[in-house]
Design a protein around this motif. Structure first.
Motif, PDB file in Angstrom:
ATOM      1  N   ARG A  19     -55.975  43.003 -19.337  1.00 18.42           N
ATOM      2  CA  ARG A  19     -56.497  41.782 -19.966  1.00 18.42           C
ATOM      3  C   ARG A  19     -55.670  40.566 -19.563  1.00 18.42           C
ATOM      4  NH1 ARG A  19     -56.460  43.510 -26.068  1.00 18.42           N
ATOM      5  NH2 ARG A  19     -54.468  44.349 -25.330  1.00 18.42           N
ATOM      6  N   VAL A  20     -56.330  39.438 -19.453  1.00 19.64           N
ATOM      7  CA  VAL A  20     -55.628  38.194 -19.141  1.00 19.64           C
ATOM      8  C   VAL A  20     -55.955  37.156 -20.208  1.00 19.64           C
ATOM      9  CG1 VAL A  20     -55.612  38.537 -16.631  1.00 19.64           C
ATOM     10  CG2 VAL A  20     -57.505  37.311 -17.678  1.00 19.64           C
ATOM     11  N   VAL A  21     -55.013  36.240 -20.432  1.00 16.25           N
ATOM     12  CA  VAL A  21     -55.256  35.112 -21.322  1.00 16.25           C
ATOM     13  C   VAL A  21     -55.659  33.942 -20.438  1.00 16.25           C
ATOM     14  CG1 VAL A  21     -54.243  33.581 -23.051  1.00 16.25           C
ATOM     15  CG2 VAL A  21     -53.477  35.945 -22.892  1.00 16.25           C
ATOM     16  N   SER A  22     -56.857  33.386 -20.681  1.00 17.67           N
ATOM     17  CA  SER A  22     -57.320  32.242 -19.886  1.00 17.67           C
ATOM     18  C   SER A  22     -57.218  30.983 -20.738  1.00 17.67           C
ATOM     19  CB  SER A  22     -58.775  32.441 -19.464  1.00 17.67           C
ATOM     20  OG  SER A  22     -58.838  33.532 -18.590  1.00 17.67           O
ATOM     21  N   LEU A  23     -56.555  29.976 -20.190  1.00 17.02           N
ATOM     22  CA  LEU A  23     -56.305  28.755 -20.960  1.00 17.02           C
ATOM     23  C   LEU A  23     -56.797  27.507 -20.239  1.00 17.02           C
ATOM     24  CD1 LEU A  23     -52.901  30.101 -21.770  1.00 17.02           C
ATOM     25  CD2 LEU A  23     -53.997  28.789 -23.553  1.00 17.02           C
ATOM     26  N   ASP A  24     -57.245  26.554 -21.032  1.00 18.52           N
ATOM     27  CA  ASP A  24     -57.659  25.257 -20.514  1.00 18.52           C
ATOM     28  C   ASP A  24     -56.979  24.220 -21.413  1.00 18.52           C
ATOM     29  OD1 ASP A  24     -58.902  23.153 -19.365  1.00 18.52           O
ATOM     30  OD2 ASP A  24     -60.955  23.753 -19.832  1.00 18.52           O
ATOM     31  N   ILE A  25     -56.015  23.467 -20.855  1.00 15.20           N
ATOM     32  CA  ILE A  25     -55.165  22.613 -21.692  1.00 15.20           C
ATOM     33  C   ILE A  25     -55.153  21.182 -21.156  1.00 15.20           C
ATOM     34  CG2 ILE A  25     -52.792  22.266 -22.554  1.00 15.20           C
ATOM     35  CD1 ILE A  25     -52.320  25.222 -22.404  1.00 15.20           C
ATOM     36  N   LEU A  32     -51.013   9.620 -18.438  1.00 22.93           N
ATOM     37  CA  LEU A  32     -50.519   9.948 -19.795  1.00 22.93           C
ATOM     38  C   LEU A  32     -51.544  10.774 -20.573  1.00 22.93           C
ATOM     39  CD1 LEU A  32     -48.832   6.518 -20.683  1.00 22.93           C
ATOM     40  CD2 LEU A  32     -47.777   8.569 -19.734  1.00 22.93           C
ATOM     41  N   ASN A  33     -52.707  11.020 -19.944  1.00 21.45           N
ATOM     42  CA  ASN A  33     -53.750  11.853 -20.579  1.00 21.45           C
ATOM     43  C   ASN A  33     -54.188  12.939 -19.601  1.00 21.45           C
ATOM     44  OD1 ASN A  33     -54.163  10.198 -23.076  1.00 21.45           O
ATOM     45  ND2 ASN A  33     -54.647   8.653 -21.520  1.00 21.45           N
ATOM     46  N   PRO A  34     -53.251  13.804 -19.197  1.00 23.72           N
ATOM     47  CA  PRO A  34     -53.576  14.756 -18.124  1.00 23.72           C
ATOM     48  C   PRO A  34     -54.487  15.890 -18.589  1.00 23.72           C
ATOM     49  CG  PRO A  34     -51.408  15.221 -18.997  1.00 23.72           C
ATOM     50  CD  PRO A  34     -51.870  13.978 -19.685  1.00 23.72           C
ATOM     51  N   CYS A  35     -55.293  16.369 -17.646  1.00 21.18           N
ATOM     52  CA  CYS A  35     -56.096  17.567 -17.907  1.00 21.18           C
ATOM     53  C   CYS A  35     -55.739  18.541 -16.794  1.00 21.18           C
ATOM     54  CB  CYS A  35     -57.576  17.187 -17.845  1.00 21.18           C
ATOM     55  SG  CYS A  35     -58.612  18.572 -18.257  1.00 21.18           S
ATOM     56  N   TRP A  36     -54.983  19.600 -17.138  1.00 20.50           N
ATOM     57  CA  TRP A  36     -54.503  20.514 -16.099  1.00 20.50           C
ATOM     58  C   TRP A  36     -55.567  21.510 -15.693  1.00 20.50           C
ATOM     59  CZ3 TRP A  36     -51.141  19.145 -20.213  1.00 20.50           C
ATOM     60  CH2 TRP A  36     -50.030  18.370 -19.822  1.00 20.50           C
ATOM     61  N   ARG A  37     -55.375  22.108 -14.519  1.00 12.86           N
ATOM     62  CA  ARG A  37     -56.295  23.138 -14.031  1.00 12.86           C
ATOM     63  C   ARG A  37     -56.315  24.314 -14.997  1.00 12.86           C
ATOM     64  NH1 ARG A  37     -54.798  22.269  -8.616  1.00 12.86           N
ATOM     65  NH2 ARG A  37     -53.058  23.709  -8.710  1.00 12.86           N
ATOM     66  N   LYS A  38     -57.493  24.911 -15.167  1.00 12.32           N
ATOM     67  CA  LYS A  38     -57.567  26.148 -15.969  1.00 12.32           C
ATOM     68  C   LYS A  38     -56.686  27.201 -15.323  1.00 12.32           C
ATOM     69  CE  LYS A  38     -62.295  25.575 -17.557  1.00 12.32           C
ATOM     70  NZ  LYS A  38     -63.678  25.911 -17.358  1.00 12.32           N
ATOM     71  N   PHE A  39     -56.086  28.080 -16.129  1.00 17.77           N
ATOM     72  CA  PHE A  39     -55.254  29.129 -15.544  1.00 17.77           C
ATOM     73  C   PHE A  39     -55.334  30.403 -16.377  1.00 17.77           C
ATOM     74  CE2 PHE A  39     -52.605  26.771 -18.487  1.00 17.77           C
ATOM     75  CZ  PHE A  39     -51.829  27.736 -19.121  1.00 17.77           C
ATOM     76  N   SER A  40     -54.953  31.500 -15.757  1.00 15.01           N
ATOM     77  CA  SER A  40     -54.945  32.792 -16.451  1.00 15.01           C
ATOM     78  C   SER A  40     -53.594  33.446 -16.255  1.00 15.01           C
ATOM     79  CB  SER A  40     -55.991  33.741 -15.877  1.00 15.01           C
ATOM     80  OG  SER A  40     -57.247  33.137 -15.893  1.00 15.01           O
ATOM     81  N   VAL A  41     -53.116  34.103 -17.308  1.00  9.95           N
ATOM     82  CA  VAL A  41     -51.847  34.837 -17.248  1.00  9.95           C
ATOM     83  C   VAL A  41     -52.121  36.227 -17.810  1.00  9.95           C
ATOM     84  CG1 VAL A  41     -49.458  34.898 -18.076  1.00  9.95           C
ATOM     85  CG2 VAL A  41     -50.562  32.693 -17.667  1.00  9.95           C
ATOM     86  N   PRO A  42     -51.623  37.299 -17.145  1.00 13.49           N
ATOM     87  CA  PRO A  42     -51.823  38.633 -17.724  1.00 13.49           C
ATOM     88  C   PRO A  42     -51.281  38.672 -19.162  1.00 13.49           C
ATOM     89  CG  PRO A  42     -50.920  38.819 -15.514  1.00 13.49           C
ATOM     90  CD  PRO A  42     -50.922  37.353 -15.858  1.00 13.49           C
ATOM     91  N   LEU A  43     -52.035  39.292 -20.051  1.00 10.96           N
ATOM     92  CA  LEU A  43     -51.651  39.351 -21.467  1.00 10.96           C
ATOM     93  C   LEU A  43     -50.250  39.944 -21.623  1.00 10.96           C
ATOM     94  CD1 LEU A  43     -52.767  38.851 -24.343  1.00 10.96           C
ATOM     95  CD2 LEU A  43     -53.549  41.200 -24.361  1.00 10.96           C
ATOM     96  N   GLN A  44     -49.953  40.954 -20.782  1.00  9.51           N
ATOM     97  CA  GLN A  44     -48.648  41.618 -20.815  1.00  9.51           C
ATOM     98  C   GLN A  44     -47.526  40.602 -20.538  1.00  9.51           C
ATOM     99  OE1 GLN A  44     -48.807  44.816 -21.665  1.00  9.51           O
ATOM    100  NE2 GLN A  44     -46.594  44.969 -21.712  1.00  9.51           N
TER     101      GLN A  44
END
Length: 536
Positions: A141-147, A189-201
């Motif tokens: 499983r991976v955690v996918s984030l959009d920040i 000052l209002n950045p929107c970073w690229r979506k990314f995924s990190v393995p849950l582990q």
């Protein structure tokens, strides 16, 4: 069948270094670490590399290096640290800061290994050392984030801040360990970073109550970076962003202490945070995906007259040449993944009997309605029989044969399932004529379930082939359209003349699993049959 899955364990290697030697005048080195695996003799194939870190003698790399661990093989590894001074992907023009050779068995058995870096055997690289720690990845499983962030503090005297994001997890001893570092967004000052995924582990060890620290810093070229602000929360809190936006105040600890009126240094907004499953190559293969293998052989005049011993098509008294060796060594590995063992084989660039028209995609067995050969031996037999009947000619056009396979790949993509993947092996002396059309063909094919492997025979200059292998940046068509993913792997045969036979196939096929997974991931298609799981 399930036994096979048990052998392959994914291992994630975290790399850090200390006391790197300084190669840059006036500033510190910009290190990157590359991981190579021995593929026989003194041949090494790159498996993975970390990101580059600017101005740093004590880097802790954020990108983890992934490797399949095979208990039954001695996997000799080489870690090389380079000072990157330019944009090219090739490391030969960068300064070598030292390396270390060891086996994967040594790393996993000691879990964390620290070794002095050497410039060459027995010659230490100053006081430099490297620490490699291994973690088995059991969870797919991976955690996918959009920040994104809003209203960040301005750090730069002249412009706005150049913010980047870092996520840390807390290790057993309470130390914060870097999990992910984002790209820098300049002057915003209002950045929107690229979506990314990190393995849950990696992210939280699968423990949703584990604290995560999120920090936003300003990248400053002259020094390293300044903290803008940070916050800490448990993973479960971030996961509330599954279905709605979650906001956190970004706090600078120093400012908070100094100023009573201090509110925050900006707002970090988690637009989405969800857990997804990341499938592996074996998940797809064992889930019923077939790999269809097609061969294209270059019969252009630049190869030389097949009857002459200095021709690339000359078959030596013991019955081989570079074309045949390439077909054997690549075909032998791939045929295990194809149940019917029927392989279409084509030639291009020759005048073909009976009317001696030049053809850029003729069936090697001269049967256009049924170009299939039975097994790899069938391709070899068809090649031997066709050779004396052809007149080598030109020009060298790759695009017809790529487009031919792409038509089949497009048909099977319409089924919308991960059942058929196509691998085209082109063996060539490298003198390509239709480079622009070939670029377009590859860009089109990058949206389809297929990969192209090019083996260059002979001693030509293979610059054009290396250009098509998009390793040092994204391949684009003439109109500027980028390839959706990297699907070309080029290997010059001459590097493997003295190496054992499996060295060529291991290098040539190294990218195929990644390419297959990247296609199905892009489409969002799960394996057809999931092992022991209910279909969703």
């Amino acid at each position: 069948m399930n036994q096979m899955a048990q052998c392959v364990t994914k291992v994630e290697l975290s790399i850090s270094c200390e006391n790197l030697i300084d190669k840059d005048v006036g500033s510190k080195s910009d290190p990157l670490c590359v991981l190579l695996q021995n593929v026989g003799g003194d041949q090494w194939a790159e498996l993975d590399r970390t990101e580059k870190i600017k101005n740093c003698q004590k880097p802790e790399f954020s990108k983890k290096l992934l490797i399949d661990y095979y208990f039954e093989k001695v996997q000799k590894l080489k870690f090389g640290v380079y000072d990157i001074d330019n944009k090219s992907y090739d490391l030969n023009d960068d300064d070598y800061l030292g390396g270390v050779e060891c086996t994967l068995g040594q790393i996993v058995s000691s879990k964390t290994l620290t070794r002095p870096l050497e410039l060459k055997k027995g010659k230490p690289a100053g006081k430099g050392n490297i620490t490699i720690s291994a973690e088995e990845i059991k969870d797919t499983r991976v955690v996918s984030l959009d920040i994104e962030a809003q209203n960040l503090d301005k750090k730069d005297f002249l412009g706005k801040s150049d913010p980047f994001l870092e996520l840390y997890k807390q290790s057993e001893g309470g130390k914060w360990q870097l999990v992910y570092r984002s790209e820098v967004i300049k002057n915003n000052l209002n950045p929107c970073w690229r979506k990314f995924s990190v393995p849950l582990q990696t992210f939280c060890g699968g423990d949703f109550n584990k604290p995560i620290k999120v920090s936003v810093s300003d990248m400053d070229d002259s020094t390293s970076s300044d903290l803008i602000g940070e916050f800490t929360c448990i993973t479960a809190k971030l996961l509330e962003a599954r279905d709605h936006l979650v906001e956190f105040e970004c706090i600078h600890p120093g400012k908070r202490q100094k100023k009573k009126s201090y509110k925050n240094s900006g707002i970090v907004r988690i637009k989405s945070c969800k857990i997804e499953t990341d499938y592996s190559f074996l998940d797809y293969i064992m889930g019923g995906c077939q790999i269809n293998f097609t061969v294209g052989i270059d019969f252009t005049g630049s190869n030389g007259d097949p009857k002459s011993p200095d021709s690339l098509h000359y078959i030596s008294p013991n019955g081989i040449n570079e074309y045949l060796t390439a077909i054997w060594s690549v075909g032998n590995v791939i045929q295990d993944y194809d149940t019917d063992k029927l392989f279409p084989a084509f030639g291009f660039g020759a005048q073909v009997p009976p009317n001696w028209q030049v053809s850029h995609e003729f069936a090697l067995n001269f049967n256009p309605n049924n170009p299939y050969c039975q097994g790899i031996q069938g391709i070899v037999d068809a090649y031997r029989q066709a050779l004396p009947q052809l007149r080598l000619y030109g020009p060298t056009n790759f695009s017809p044969i790529i487009n031919h396979v792409a038509r089949f790949a497009a048909q099977s993509a319409q089924q919308g399932t991960a059942t058929q993947y196509y691998v085209l092996l082109i063996i060539t002396d490298g003198e390509i004529t239709d480079l622009d059309q070939t670029r377009q063909a590859i860009v089109n094919a990058s949206k389809l379930p297929m990969s192209v492997i090019i083996v260059g025979v002979g001693n030509a200059d293979f610059k054009a082939m290396e250009f098509l292998d998009g390793d040092d940046g994204v391949l684009r068509s003439v109109t500027g359209e980028p390839a959706a993913r990297d699907i070309v792997q080029f290997v010059p045969f001459r590097q493997f003349q003295k190496a054992p036979r499996e060295a060529l196939s291991q290098t040539v096929l190294a990218e195929v699993p990644k390419q297959l997974v990247s296609y199905y991931k892009m489409q969002g298609w799960a394996p057809v049959k999931l092992p022991g799981a209910k279909q969703e």
